[in-house]
Design a protein around this motif. Sequence first.
Motif, PDB file in Angstrom:
ATOM      1  N   HIS A  29       0.835  -1.198   0.000  1.00  0.00           N
ATOM      2  CA  HIS A  29       0.000   0.000   0.000  1.00  0.00           C
ATOM      3  C   HIS A  29       0.871   1.250   0.000  1.00  0.00           C
ATOM      4  O   HIS A  29       0.632   2.192  -0.762  1.00  0.00           O
ATOM      5  N   HIS A  30       1.898   1.259   0.833  1.00  0.00           N
ATOM      6  CA  HIS A  30       2.796   2.413   0.906  1.00  0.00           C
ATOM      7  C   HIS A  30       3.545   2.597  -0.415  1.00  0.00           C
ATOM      8  O   HIS A  30       3.700   3.722  -0.900  1.00  0.00           O
ATOM      9  N   GLY A  31       4.020   1.484  -0.993  1.00  0.00           N
ATOM     10  CA  GLY A  31       4.748   1.580  -2.250  1.00  0.00           C
ATOM     11  C   GLY A  31       3.901   2.141  -3.372  1.00  0.00           C
ATOM     12  O   GLY A  31       4.401   2.880  -4.232  1.00  0.00           O
ATOM     13  N   GLY A  32       2.610   1.801  -3.366  1.00  0.00           N
ATOM     14  CA  GLY A  32       1.727   2.316  -4.403  1.00  0.00           C
ATOM     15  C   GLY A  32       1.512   3.816  -4.328  1.00  0.00           C
ATOM     16  O   GLY A  32       1.055   4.426  -5.303  1.00  0.00           O
ATOM     17  N   GLN A  33       1.868   4.433  -3.181  1.00  0.00           N
ATOM     18  CA  GLN A  33       1.715   5.877  -3.026  1.00  0.00           C
ATOM     19  C   GLN A  33       2.966   6.639  -3.439  1.00  0.00           C
ATOM     20  O   GLN A  33       2.965   7.873  -3.468  1.00  0.00           O
ATOM     21  N   GLN A  34       4.059   5.909  -3.713  1.00  0.00           N
ATOM     22  CA  GLN A  34       5.324   6.553  -4.015  1.00  0.00           C
ATOM     23  C   GLN A  34       5.475   6.768  -5.522  1.00  0.00           C
ATOM     24  O   GLN A  34       4.620   6.391  -6.317  1.00  0.00           O
ATOM     25  N   ARG A  35       6.597   7.317  -5.909  1.00  0.00           N
ATOM     26  CA  ARG A  35       6.870   7.597  -7.311  1.00  0.00           C
ATOM     27  C   ARG A  35       8.291   7.183  -7.659  1.00  0.00           C
ATOM     28  O   ARG A  35       9.173   7.150  -6.813  1.00  0.00           O
ATOM     29  N   GLY A  36       8.505   6.867  -8.935  1.00  0.00           N
ATOM     30  CA  GLY A  36       9.847   6.593  -9.429  1.00  0.00           C
ATOM     31  C   GLY A  36      10.361   5.227  -9.046  1.00  0.00           C
ATOM     32  O   GLY A  36       9.608   4.267  -8.846  1.00  0.00           O
TER      33      GLY A  36
ATOM     34  N   GLY B  15      -1.761   1.764  -9.506  1.00  0.00           N
ATOM     35  CA  GLY B  15      -1.189   3.061  -9.163  1.00  0.00           C
ATOM     36  C   GLY B  15       0.187   3.251  -9.778  1.00  0.00           C
ATOM     37  O   GLY B  15       0.525   4.338 -10.263  1.00  0.00           O
ATOM     38  N   ALA B  16       0.986   2.185  -9.776  1.00  0.00           N
ATOM     39  CA  ALA B  16       2.312   2.268 -10.368  1.00  0.00           C
ATOM     40  C   ALA B  16       2.230   2.494 -11.878  1.00  0.00           C
ATOM     41  O   ALA B  16       3.003   3.277 -12.450  1.00  0.00           O
TER      42      ALA B  16
END
Length: 458
Positions: free
Chosen positions: A229-236, A417-418
């Motif tokens: 879940h946290h990774g899906g909120q990140q970028r790059g 999301g990614a």
Amino acid sequence: MTTATAVPATAPLDLWSPRLRAMTVGIVALVSLLAFEALAVGTAMPTVARSLDGLGLYALAFGGPFASGVVAMVVSGIWCDARGPRPAMWHGVAWFVAGLAVAGAASTMGTLVVGRVVQGFGSGLLSVALYVIVGQAYPEQLRRRVFAAFAAAWVVPSLVGPAVAGLIVEHLGWRWVFLAVPAIAVPAVLLVQPGLRALAARVPTRPPAGALARIGWACGAGASAALLHHGGQQRGVLTAGLIGAALIGLLVCVPRLLPAGFLRAARGLPTVIGLRGLASAAFVGAEVVIPLMLSRERGFSPTGAGLVLTVGALSWSVGSWIQGRIPAPRSAASLPRAGLACIAVGTAGVTLALLPGVPVAPAVLAWSVAGLGMGLLYPSLSVLTLELSAPAEQGRNSSALQLGDSLAAATVLALTGAVLAAGSSPGPASYASTLAVAAGCGLLGLVLAGRVVPRPAD
């Protein structure tokens, strides 16, 4: 394996008969409360984060309760099989209410996250216990109607929950989004209690061998789900690293929590669990894309895009109502096949909205077909899970069904999301690829649907 339950031979054939009326109202009310809170918090959370200066913990306020809920589902399954559903239900309500109280009274974002984690644990305990209650308190011929009522219990919150939550935030304050729910949760559980007392008493047993290990694997799966879940909120690059690590964690932990043969779609229960996950992945993967696609490609307002999602929710309810009232099909695979066919066709049909010369109406109709499929599929798989479970395994298998559902949805949300964040701005290719994956999940489920029927020797 089809087994008898604790329901008497003279069990009534109506959900609203005197013996079942209070229990039906109580369990449907509890499902509605779980649904309302899940949907309302999303509306209130931006205001909460600003009020408590907690934007840094925003993602954890959603990932934390999801992770604790995964652990609680496994704990509840073990508990229900060893002690019956009453203790898990009562503790589920207690944890749920306590978490809401902590969140509603929080003076810092960290405290609110703690309350959300406690609330998520209570939701996980309660959701599995409610399935076991259906298996023990309702005769087999009523179970499809009970699960149809559960689906309907999600519809009203999905229609009015965000709007009501917005009004509460504006006029009463965000804290009442959390604090108002316990006033209904406690009376609802009291309605269920007399019916549970009427069930045949179960002699308490010790948890099975390996129960502690299962809880450990559940903790690993929950942590991996939170990381996903946290990774899906990140970028790059960070997104790929976090999602990759989370997927590895899920691949290691989840197979140890689901029935043997799950990964190879073994006949019977493993395929039932797998179909639920595929359907969830298909529907959620499309649902998360539709508002963004309609707003960017067709100029829809947020309200207009939301109304399209509402069409899917309403048709889901219609599908649930239909499957609860048609005669029992000859084959257990009939309703899953029909549902998955609708999901595959419906999610694929949503791509029509990407064609500039085509009106949006066909895509909206396609989404209603996908919702209809979910309504036909979900209750039928829930009933099959109970039918294929011995009484002492209803908790474990109900837990597995909901785990597969939740983790599949979390995985597809993170990956979607990614994909949408991969370019400078999402475009038709991004939307089409995510919808193609959704339709592919539905099609794969359709191919496997016949395997829900066990071999005679199973």
